[in-house]
Design a protein around this motif. Sequence first.
Motif, short mmCIF file in Angstrom:
data_model
loop_
_atom_site.label_atom_id
_atom_site.label_comp_id
_atom_site.label_asym_id
_atom_site.label_seq_id
_atom_site.Cartn_x
_atom_site.Cartn_y
_atom_site.Cartn_z
N SER A 111 0.81 -1.22 0.00
CA SER A 111 0.00 0.00 0.00
C SER A 111 0.84 1.26 0.00
N HIS A 112 2.16 1.14 0.14
CA HIS A 112 3.05 2.29 0.00
C HIS A 112 3.38 2.54 -1.48
N GLU A 113 3.77 1.47 -2.18
CA GLU A 113 4.09 1.57 -3.60
C GLU A 113 2.85 1.49 -4.48
N GLN A 114 1.72 1.07 -3.91
CA GLN A 114 0.48 0.87 -4.65
C GLN A 114 0.66 -0.14 -5.78
N ASN A 115 1.30 -1.25 -5.42
CA ASN A 115 1.43 -2.35 -6.37
C ASN A 115 1.21 -3.67 -5.64
N VAL A 116 1.29 -4.75 -6.38
CA VAL A 116 1.11 -6.08 -5.81
C VAL A 116 2.41 -6.85 -6.00
N GLU A 117 2.88 -7.49 -4.94
CA GLU A 117 4.07 -8.31 -5.02
C GLU A 117 3.65 -9.78 -5.11
N MET A 118 4.35 -10.50 -5.97
CA MET A 118 4.01 -11.90 -6.25
C MET A 118 5.22 -12.77 -5.95
N LEU A 119 5.02 -13.82 -5.17
CA LEU A 119 6.10 -14.75 -4.80
C LEU A 119 6.04 -15.97 -5.68
N MET A 120 7.14 -16.23 -6.41
CA MET A 120 7.21 -17.40 -7.29
C MET A 120 8.61 -17.96 -7.27
N ASP A 121 8.74 -19.26 -6.97
CA ASP A 121 10.03 -19.95 -6.98
C ASP A 121 11.06 -19.25 -6.12
N GLY A 122 10.64 -18.72 -4.98
CA GLY A 122 11.56 -18.07 -4.07
C GLY A 122 11.91 -16.64 -4.44
N ASN A 123 11.39 -16.16 -5.56
CA ASN A 123 11.64 -14.78 -5.99
C ASN A 123 10.38 -13.94 -5.84
N VAL A 124 10.57 -12.65 -5.58
CA VAL A 124 9.45 -11.72 -5.44
C VAL A 124 9.44 -10.79 -6.65
N THR A 177 -0.05 4.02 2.72
CA THR A 177 1.03 3.94 3.69
C THR A 177 2.10 4.98 3.34
N ASN A 178 2.37 5.86 4.26
CA ASN A 178 3.38 6.90 4.08
C ASN A 178 4.69 6.48 4.74
N PHE A 179 5.80 6.93 4.15
CA PHE A 179 7.13 6.58 4.67
C PHE A 179 7.81 7.83 5.19
N TYR A 180 8.33 7.74 6.40
CA TYR A 180 9.03 8.87 7.02
C TYR A 180 10.45 8.40 7.39
N ALA A 181 11.44 9.07 6.83
CA ALA A 181 12.83 8.69 7.05
C ALA A 181 13.42 9.47 8.22
#
Length: 261
Positions: A111-124, A177-181
């Motif tokens: 929800s920070h990058e507004q994308n979907v991460e997919m896990l396949m064969d140990g890789n994201v 989701t906002n990121f604060y450094a």
Amino acid sequence: MRLFLKSIQEPISLIDYTKKFLTMKPISTFLTTILVAFCFMALPDTAEAQVQNAADISSEEMRNMLDADRIPTHRATNTTGSPFFQDEFHEGSLTLHNGRVTKGVEIRYNSHEQNVEMLMDGNVYAVPGERLSSFQFEIGNQTYLFRKGYDARRLSEDEFVQVLADGHASLLIKHVTNFYADTPTYGQATQEDRYVNNRTYYIKIGDDVDRIRGLSQRRVMRQLDTHQDEVEEYAQSNNLDFGEAEDVARILTYYNSLRES
């Protein structure tokens, strides 16, 4: 040739034309190949689109398409909070803008990058949000559905919302989701990076989508134009809390059932 000229004046499908053409008197194989190839060149978009829209995309196709978007799986240890709706991957499905669907994949929503991460064969792999129209995943017996296409204050049609109740009355939640450094750490001299999650609530009645400042009985009930007494009685008898999103979803689902009956 007469058949070909007639097809220009009177529209004919590619399949019907090919059948009629092949039943004509024998001509050279070379000429047959040229004319059939011309037909496919004349209608490439329609034919290809029909094939793509009718077929689901496999996990292997998705992985090949996103091979360049492979991302590391680790995150800095001095970071609090999370950029994800859920840190863990869960089995779900992705629907692309062209209608193709990939099912049975392990995904999570960033929800920070507004994308979907997919896990396949140990890789994201990162699936850009602009390639998707919706996605969903299962946690236990509950389905989490995210969809685009809603327009309201502080919400555009190309942003994902979680759909908790779906019908004439729908409850939508926009997760950001906002990121604060390098934020100060309370009681310590060190600083840390921080993810902060925020929710914005929307209620859709018919085609109208309204942003509400927060969930409460007054704000929810004033969105409903009928069956207020029945809805309030249902909420009270089932000990439902108008301040809890899951309970409001149950209330709106009940309201939809009253309208349908």
